[in-house]
Design a protein around this motif. Sequence first.
Motif, PDB file in Angstrom:
ATOM      1  N   ALA A   1       0.843  -1.194   0.000  1.00  0.00           N
ATOM      2  CA  ALA A   1       0.000   0.000   0.000  1.00  0.00           C
ATOM      3  C   ALA A   1       0.876   1.240   0.000  1.00  0.00           C
ATOM      4  CB  ALA A   1      -0.904   0.001   1.235  1.00  0.00           C
ATOM      5  N   LEU A   2       0.402   2.274  -0.679  1.00  0.00           N
ATOM      6  CA  LEU A   2       1.131   3.541  -0.694  1.00  0.00           C
ATOM      7  C   LEU A   2       0.651   4.403   0.452  1.00  0.00           C
ATOM      8  CD1 LEU A   2       0.817   4.532  -4.455  1.00  0.00           C
ATOM      9  CD2 LEU A   2       2.615   3.187  -3.350  1.00  0.00           C
ATOM     10  N   SER A   3       1.555   5.203   0.984  1.00  0.00           N
ATOM     11  CA  SER A   3       1.142   6.137   2.025  1.00  0.00           C
ATOM     12  C   SER A   3       1.449   7.551   1.540  1.00  0.00           C
ATOM     13  CB  SER A   3       1.908   5.826   3.309  1.00  0.00           C
ATOM     14  OG  SER A   3       1.389   6.601   4.357  1.00  0.00           O
ATOM     15  N   LEU A   4       0.430   8.380   1.488  1.00  0.00           N
ATOM     16  CA  LEU A   4       0.589   9.722   0.921  1.00  0.00           C
ATOM     17  C   LEU A   4      -0.050  10.753   1.824  1.00  0.00           C
ATOM     18  CD1 LEU A   4      -0.640   9.078  -2.721  1.00  0.00           C
ATOM     19  CD2 LEU A   4       1.740   9.258  -1.966  1.00  0.00           C
ATOM     20  N   ASN A   5       0.461  11.976   1.757  1.00  0.00           N
ATOM     21  CA  ASN A   5      -0.223  13.073   2.430  1.00  0.00           C
ATOM     22  C   ASN A   5      -0.797  13.999   1.388  1.00  0.00           C
ATOM     23  OD1 ASN A   5       0.191  12.424   5.163  1.00  0.00           O
ATOM     24  ND2 ASN A   5       2.360  12.961   4.925  1.00  0.00           N
ATOM     25  N   VAL A   6      -2.102  14.074   1.349  1.00  0.00           N
ATOM     26  CA  VAL A   6      -2.765  14.958   0.395  1.00  0.00           C
ATOM     27  C   VAL A   6      -3.799  15.769   1.174  1.00  0.00           C
ATOM     28  CG1 VAL A   6      -4.034  15.093  -1.755  1.00  0.00           C
ATOM     29  CG2 VAL A   6      -2.472  13.196  -1.385  1.00  0.00           C
TER      30      VAL A   6
ATOM     31  N   VAL B   1      -7.788  14.787  -7.899  1.00  0.00           N
ATOM     32  CA  VAL B   1      -7.061  13.565  -8.243  1.00  0.00           C
ATOM     33  C   VAL B   1      -5.683  13.913  -8.811  1.00  0.00           C
ATOM     34  CG1 VAL B   1      -7.015  11.650  -9.907  1.00  0.00           C
ATOM     35  CG2 VAL B   1      -9.035  12.025  -8.481  1.00  0.00           C
ATOM     36  N   LYS B   2      -5.610  14.984  -9.592  1.00  0.00           N
ATOM     37  CA  LYS B   2      -4.292  15.312 -10.163  1.00  0.00           C
ATOM     38  C   LYS B   2      -3.268  15.661  -9.088  1.00  0.00           C
ATOM     39  CE  LYS B   2      -5.897  19.842 -11.743  1.00  0.00           C
ATOM     40  NZ  LYS B   2      -6.355  20.476 -12.982  1.00  0.00           N
ATOM     41  N   ASP B   3      -3.752  16.177  -7.928  1.00  0.00           N
ATOM     42  CA  ASP B   3      -2.836  16.437  -6.817  1.00  0.00           C
ATOM     43  C   ASP B   3      -2.354  15.120  -6.205  1.00  0.00           C
ATOM     44  OD1 ASP B   3      -3.346  19.204  -7.133  1.00  0.00           O
ATOM     45  OD2 ASP B   3      -5.195  18.978  -5.945  1.00  0.00           O
ATOM     46  N   VAL B   4      -3.264  14.175  -6.118  1.00  0.00           N
ATOM     47  CA  VAL B   4      -2.894  12.845  -5.607  1.00  0.00           C
ATOM     48  C   VAL B   4      -1.832  12.237  -6.528  1.00  0.00           C
ATOM     49  CG1 VAL B   4      -3.725  10.518  -5.062  1.00  0.00           C
ATOM     50  CG2 VAL B   4      -5.194  12.513  -4.625  1.00  0.00           C
ATOM     51  N   ILE B   5      -2.075  12.365  -7.831  1.00  0.00           N
ATOM     52  CA  ILE B   5      -1.122  11.805  -8.798  1.00  0.00           C
ATOM     53  C   ILE B   5       0.244  12.479  -8.652  1.00  0.00           C
ATOM     54  CG2 ILE B   5      -0.607  11.518 -11.265  1.00  0.00           C
ATOM     55  CD1 ILE B   5      -3.675  11.336 -11.737  1.00  0.00           C
ATOM     56  N   ALA B   6       0.219  13.798  -8.444  1.00  0.00           N
ATOM     57  CA  ALA B   6       1.484  14.511  -8.284  1.00  0.00           C
ATOM     58  C   ALA B   6       2.225  14.005  -7.049  1.00  0.00           C
ATOM     59  CB  ALA B   6       1.230  16.019  -8.180  1.00  0.00           C
ATOM     60  N   ALA B   7       1.483  13.745  -5.969  1.00  0.00           N
ATOM     61  CA  ALA B   7       2.106  13.242  -4.743  1.00  0.00           C
ATOM     62  C   ALA B   7       2.682  11.840  -4.972  1.00  0.00           C
ATOM     63  CB  ALA B   7       1.076  13.219  -3.607  1.00  0.00           C
ATOM     64  N   ILE B   8       1.962  11.045  -5.757  1.00  0.00           N
ATOM     65  CA  ILE B   8       2.467   9.702  -6.063  1.00  0.00           C
ATOM     66  C   ILE B   8       3.760   9.818  -6.891  1.00  0.00           C
ATOM     67  CG2 ILE B   8       2.008   7.591  -7.407  1.00  0.00           C
ATOM     68  CD1 ILE B   8      -1.001   8.024  -6.669  1.00  0.00           C
ATOM     69  N   GLU B   9       3.704  10.686  -7.886  1.00  0.00           N
ATOM     70  CA  GLU B   9       4.882  10.860  -8.754  1.00  0.00           C
ATOM     71  C   GLU B   9       6.125  11.246  -7.967  1.00  0.00           C
ATOM     72  OE1 GLU B   9       3.236  13.596 -11.728  1.00  0.00           O
ATOM     73  OE2 GLU B   9       4.274  12.318 -13.192  1.00  0.00           O
ATOM     74  N   ALA B  10       5.922  12.097  -6.968  1.00  0.00           N
ATOM     75  CA  ALA B  10       7.065  12.555  -6.176  1.00  0.00           C
ATOM     76  C   ALA B  10       7.728  11.380  -5.463  1.00  0.00           C
ATOM     77  CB  ALA B  10       6.598  13.614  -5.168  1.00  0.00           C
ATOM     78  N   GLY B  11       6.903  10.540  -4.876  1.00  0.00           N
ATOM     79  CA  GLY B  11       7.477   9.444  -4.089  1.00  0.00           C
ATOM     80  C   GLY B  11       7.728   8.167  -4.882  1.00  0.00           C
ATOM     81  N   TYR B  12       6.943   7.945  -5.906  1.00  0.00           N
ATOM     82  CA  TYR B  12       7.010   6.680  -6.658  1.00  0.00           C
ATOM     83  C   TYR B  12       6.956   6.981  -8.157  1.00  0.00           C
ATOM     84  CZ  TYR B  12       5.400   5.235  -2.020  1.00  0.00           C
ATOM     85  OH  TYR B  12       5.258   5.067  -0.671  1.00  0.00           O
ATOM     86  N   PRO B  13       8.049   7.515  -8.693  1.00  0.00           N
ATOM     87  CA  PRO B  13       7.990   7.981 -10.093  1.00  0.00           C
ATOM     88  C   PRO B  13       7.540   6.896 -11.089  1.00  0.00           C
ATOM     89  CG  PRO B  13      10.249   8.082  -9.180  1.00  0.00           C
ATOM     90  CD  PRO B  13       9.339   7.769  -8.053  1.00  0.00           C
TER      91      PRO B  13
END
Lengths: 149, 149, 87, 87
Positions: free
Chosen positions: C11-16, C22-34
């Motif tokens: 599971a991914l752990s993100l702070n949003v 959704v695009k902000d969530v994607i950006a947060a994912i990209e930062a940690g998990y390119p």
Amino acid sequence: MNSAAAGSDDLFVRVQRENFSLDQELDRVRSRSTRIGGIATFLGVARDRSRGRDVDRITFEHYEGMAQKKLREIRERALQDFDILELLIIHRYGEISIGENIVLIIAGAEHRAEAFRACQWAIDELKQITPIWKLERTPDGEVWVEEHP
Amino acid sequence: MNSAAAGSDDLFVRVQRENFSLDQELDRVRSRSTRIGGIATFLGVARDRSRGRDVDRITFEHYEGMAQKKLREIRERALQDFDILELLIIHRYGEISIGENIVLIIAGAEHRAEAFRACQWAIDELKQITPIWKLERTPDGEVWVEEHP
Amino acid sequence: MTKMMAGNQPALSLNVANGAKVKDVIAAIEAGYPHIGELIHKKKVLVSVNQEIAHEDTIVHASDEVALLPPFAGGAGHPESREGDHA
Amino acid sequence: MTKMMAGNQPALSLNVANGAKVKDVIAAIEAGYPHIGELIHKKKVLVSVNQEIAHEDTIVHASDEVALLPPFAGGAGHPESREGDHA
């Protein structure tokens, strides 16, 4: 081709009075090849309406010998003309009540598109070339049905 | 429309670990209407080959909740868009051996052409929109399968 | 907010921020998990919110169920033989 | 040489010379049973010889199995709703 199928036609093409079990017939088809991935089935059941009339019972008669021969031909042509691994056909005769099974076609193939094509072709062809007749009992009496004038 | 169907979705749309019986599921569909005359069925079974590799076991995982929701949507759209009387969908999850059942679609209609159309549409749609994943075990190891890149 | 992904992916752990898109969530994912971000951009992985496929501007609330969905593979095999396992 | 016909029709009894053609059989039927002859001419009833649909010039031998076949109706119902039982 499909020489493995020769000799077992009797099980894969039947005209019989008794009902049949889908689970049993599907196992029969499935056991023919571990390559089978898609199985398309057509099951015809007795409806309570036909041509705008109520129907409470249907009787099927067949021309013994010729009916079986035509169904065997359908199976052989399907195995040749479609990319399928097995085809099974059962048609019942005698009295059939509303909701009961009449006819079963099972086509087993590697891929589902061909299974569907072969199954649809086989039921269309069955109606065209197989000497089977249908007597419907309605409130107005019994009528021999003519499917294609 | 089809308000009689509401509430019984749980029986007509299932994601389950256990195997299923075709005879039992067909009875379920057939018992919905005495007008049903043609029943088209698709049964997907585990093949021993996939993409040119041998496969000895398949494991399906699903997104609990969303998978059921999408299958319910497929059934509802099929009942609306096709001239059918009932549609049943079952997909199994967990480990499945070669030759075992994976997925079942049953479409019951007055006439067979619509039953076939609805059945084929439903299995195509299931593959497109249902969150279910497939892990194939081959001699080279386990692979998550991507059906449409 | 839960996240899941099929496969052996943890599971991914993100702070949003609550109310993000959704695009902000994607950006947060990209930062940690390119590599996952790339799969999302290539549409190899879809994002769902509350069990529906989301688009970039879908708004995400704290109680929402967000999931990353790899390509689906339900059903059995392919419709046609496109697999190259028979000529 | 046997003859059958589905329905409540009794078996027909005909005298046809050995080696005759199907059209001779049809002529003999027409003489005795004009309404059946008409159905054959309209192709509402087919003639089979040895369990295959025959044409007019098929030759019939004494040992052959000849049958008159009314329109077939195997299977279940119609492919499409052409019955007028729903608008």
